[in-house]
Design a protein around this motif. Structure first.
Motif, short mmCIF file in Angstrom:
data_model
loop_
_atom_site.label_atom_id
_atom_site.label_comp_id
_atom_site.label_asym_id
_atom_site.label_seq_id
_atom_site.Cartn_x
_atom_site.Cartn_y
_atom_site.Cartn_z
N THR A 157 35.81 -55.86 8.57
CA THR A 157 35.79 -56.79 7.43
C THR A 157 35.61 -58.20 7.94
O THR A 157 36.29 -58.62 8.88
CB THR A 157 37.11 -56.70 6.63
N SER A 158 34.70 -58.94 7.31
CA SER A 158 34.47 -60.32 7.74
C SER A 158 34.28 -61.21 6.52
O SER A 158 33.65 -60.83 5.53
CB SER A 158 33.24 -60.41 8.63
N LYS A 159 34.85 -62.43 6.59
CA LYS A 159 34.57 -63.46 5.61
C LYS A 159 33.41 -64.31 6.14
O LYS A 159 33.46 -64.80 7.27
CB LYS A 159 35.80 -64.35 5.39
N GLY B 6 32.29 -65.18 0.83
CA GLY B 6 33.07 -64.01 0.48
C GLY B 6 33.19 -62.99 1.60
O GLY B 6 33.18 -63.34 2.78
N ILE B 7 33.27 -61.72 1.20
CA ILE B 7 33.59 -60.61 2.08
C ILE B 7 32.37 -59.73 2.27
O ILE B 7 31.68 -59.38 1.30
CB ILE B 7 34.72 -59.76 1.49
N PHE C 110 31.28 -55.48 -0.75
CA PHE C 110 30.87 -56.89 -0.75
C PHE C 110 31.49 -57.58 -1.95
O PHE C 110 31.62 -56.98 -3.03
CB PHE C 110 29.34 -57.00 -0.85
N ALA C 111 31.86 -58.84 -1.79
CA ALA C 111 32.44 -59.60 -2.91
C ALA C 111 32.39 -61.08 -2.61
O ALA C 111 32.60 -61.51 -1.47
CB ALA C 111 33.88 -59.17 -3.17
N ASP D 256 35.97 -65.30 9.54
CA ASP D 256 37.11 -64.43 9.82
C ASP D 256 36.55 -63.02 10.06
O ASP D 256 35.57 -62.63 9.43
CB ASP D 256 38.07 -64.41 8.61
N LEU D 257 37.17 -62.30 10.97
CA LEU D 257 36.71 -60.94 11.24
C LEU D 257 37.90 -60.09 11.66
O LEU D 257 38.68 -60.49 12.52
CB LEU D 257 35.62 -60.93 12.33
#
Length: 486
Positions: free
Chosen positions: A266-268, A340-341, A355-356, A407-408
């Motif tokens: 997951t990453s931002k 987002g994500i 995704f978001a 972020d990850l």
């Protein structure tokens, strides 16, 4: 006088009269039973509220009335509900929209009309939101005193300070519980442990990039360098190098502390253009221990005629793998100004992607989720060993202005839970939200209905004193609500 949609009336409009009912429409619920005198009483239901305003449009001359009326229509019309404030009570508002006919009668340089506002929710609410912040130290309830004349439904945010299998908010007769049932005879287990946590306050520990996808085989180039700007990975000096015919830009890899068969990455990220002609991409690659690509998740804007990013998720390599996500979303432009994500995972042979966008309140919007089953088992045997981050430009096109990886996180999935164990649902740092207004629960902005105990009931705060208890008491709590009046 009134305000609507957070705007004052135009100077050429005067409100002559406001009509509203003391109470909204009331429907009595009864049931007639044969052989019994009278009826059974099942209480009442409140209907919508209607507010009417007599308005006069004052024009500069007799030919100006229709022009002013057209201008006024722009002030009036919204598809969504908007705050309506009657200025006799400037601290209260109704959520309303214009409804019905707005016929106008014209006399010389004035026009008279009746504005009919429909309020689906019949209650007035305070304009200002009240906030109660507290940090419980034991099981003593916090006391919340609510004004107004009817109950109100709060939004409660909790920042978790310790790993826990569950969280519950309890009033004197209701509760909302999230997570697994705890048991004193069972021990907690983290069945989704965090293997890599990158906040990117630094870019240390990253090696050279292994390889990036290109438009044609072998022509994409890793060029320039990546670094941290204090909170995100970016291209140093926005210097993506040169490549006239293909993708180019920085890439860096990090080896995981252990290889993972089942995982979630997951990453931002942020992809934000300042011109529609800008192109660029942000990508996370998955590699095995032999530097063979297992998959990729990305957001890519490859159009010069519009800001139309695509979201992508792939199992396998560039030319032999399967893109199980490659879409603009609901329409072109859904993921413009993306902040987002992006997420990809695998468990067994099932790959999934999510995704978001993240809105200003931290909630996930414009969400997209999809799973794909690897029927031929082509991309599900090899283990995840390395992560590669990449931001890129294409050819001589102007790059997207902002491309960041903020972020990850890499999690291991599918950890077995025995009969003597209970899985941890919430981890330190998680933000858990219970939205009683909409009957939705969130973890870090993402809805988590699967964690909601079926016996839960979204509760209101009653007028007067309310006791609210958090179990276990291991979170900083913020309670937000608006007082309401009938």
């Amino acid at each position: 006088m009134i305000k609507f949609g957070n705007k004052s009336l135009p100077s050429y409009v005067k409100i002559m009269d406001v009509k509203y009912s003391i109470l909204p429409s009331i429907q009595t619920k009864t049931e007639k039973v044969y052989g019994r005198a009278g009826v059974y009483d099942f209480g009442v239901e409140l209907g919508e509220r209607n507010i009417e305003c007599e308005a006069i449009i004052i024009a500069t001359d007799q030919h100006d009335v229709i022009k002013k009326a057209r201008q006024f229509s722009t002030w009036l019309f919204y598809k969504d509900l908007q705050p309506l404030i009657i200025l006799d009570e400037p601290d209260k508002q109704y959520m309303a929209r214009i409804s019905g006919d707005t016929d106008i009668s014209e006399l010389y340089r004035t026009g008279k009309t009746t504005l009919k506002f429909l309020c689906p929710d019949p209650y007035a609410e305070s304009i200002d939101e009240k906030v109660v912040n507290y940090t419980p130290v034991d099981y003593t309830p916090v006391n919340i005193n609510v004004g107004g004349s009817v109950e109100t439904y709060p939004i409660i945010d909790m920042e978790v300070k310790e790993d826990t299998p569950s969280l519950a908010l309890i009033t004197y007769d209701k509760f909302v519980k999230l997570g697994s049932d705890d048991d004193v005879e069972k021990t907690s287990i983290d069945n989704k442990p965090l293997v890599l946590n990158e906040t990117y306050d630094t870019y240390s520990g990253y090696g050279s990039g292994i390889g990036i996808d290109g438009n044609a085989k072998g022509t994409a180039t890793i060029s320039g360098t990546l670094n941290s700007n204090g909170y995100a990975v970016v291209q140093s000096g926005k210097d993506y190098g040169t490549n006239d015919i293909d993708w180019h830009g920085g890439a860096g890899t990090k080896t995981l502390s252990r290889q993972l068969q089942d995982f979630q990455v997951t990453s931002k990220v942020k992809l934000n253009s300042t011109k529609i002609s800008q192109v660029g991409r942000v990508e996370i690659y998955l590699f095995d221990t032999n530097n063979v690509i297992l998959g990729k998740v990305a957001i890519v804007d490859h159009s010069t005629s519009g800001e139309w990013p695509k979201i992508e998720a792939r199992a396998g390599e560039r030319y032999t793998g399967t893109y199980f996500v490659s879409t603009y979303g609901k329409k072109k432009g859904t993921y413009a100004d993306f902040d987002g994500i992006i997420q990809i995972g695998r468990q067994g042979r099932t790959w999934d992607a999510y995704f978001a966008k993240i809105d200003s309140k931290g909630k996930h919007v414009s969400t997209y989720k999809k799973s794909w089953y690897d029927t031929k088992n082509m991309w599900s045997n090899r283990k995840l060993a390395k992560i590669q981050v990449h931001v890129g430009a294409f050819g001589k096109k102007e790059p997207v202005f902002t491309m960041e990886i903020k972020d990850l996180k890499v999690y291991e999935k599918n950890i077995a839970v025995s009969s003597t164990q209970v899985p941890i649902t919430f981890k330190a740092g998680d933000i858990v939200t219970i939205d009683s207004q909409r009957a939705v629960v969130y973890r870090n902005g993402e809805p988590i209905f699967t964690e909601l105990d079926p016996a839960s009931e979204f509760f209101p705060l009653e007028v007067g004193a309310n006791g609210l208890l958090l179990s276990p008491p291991i979170a900083d709590v913020s309670i937000r609500y608006k007082e309401r009046w009938i």
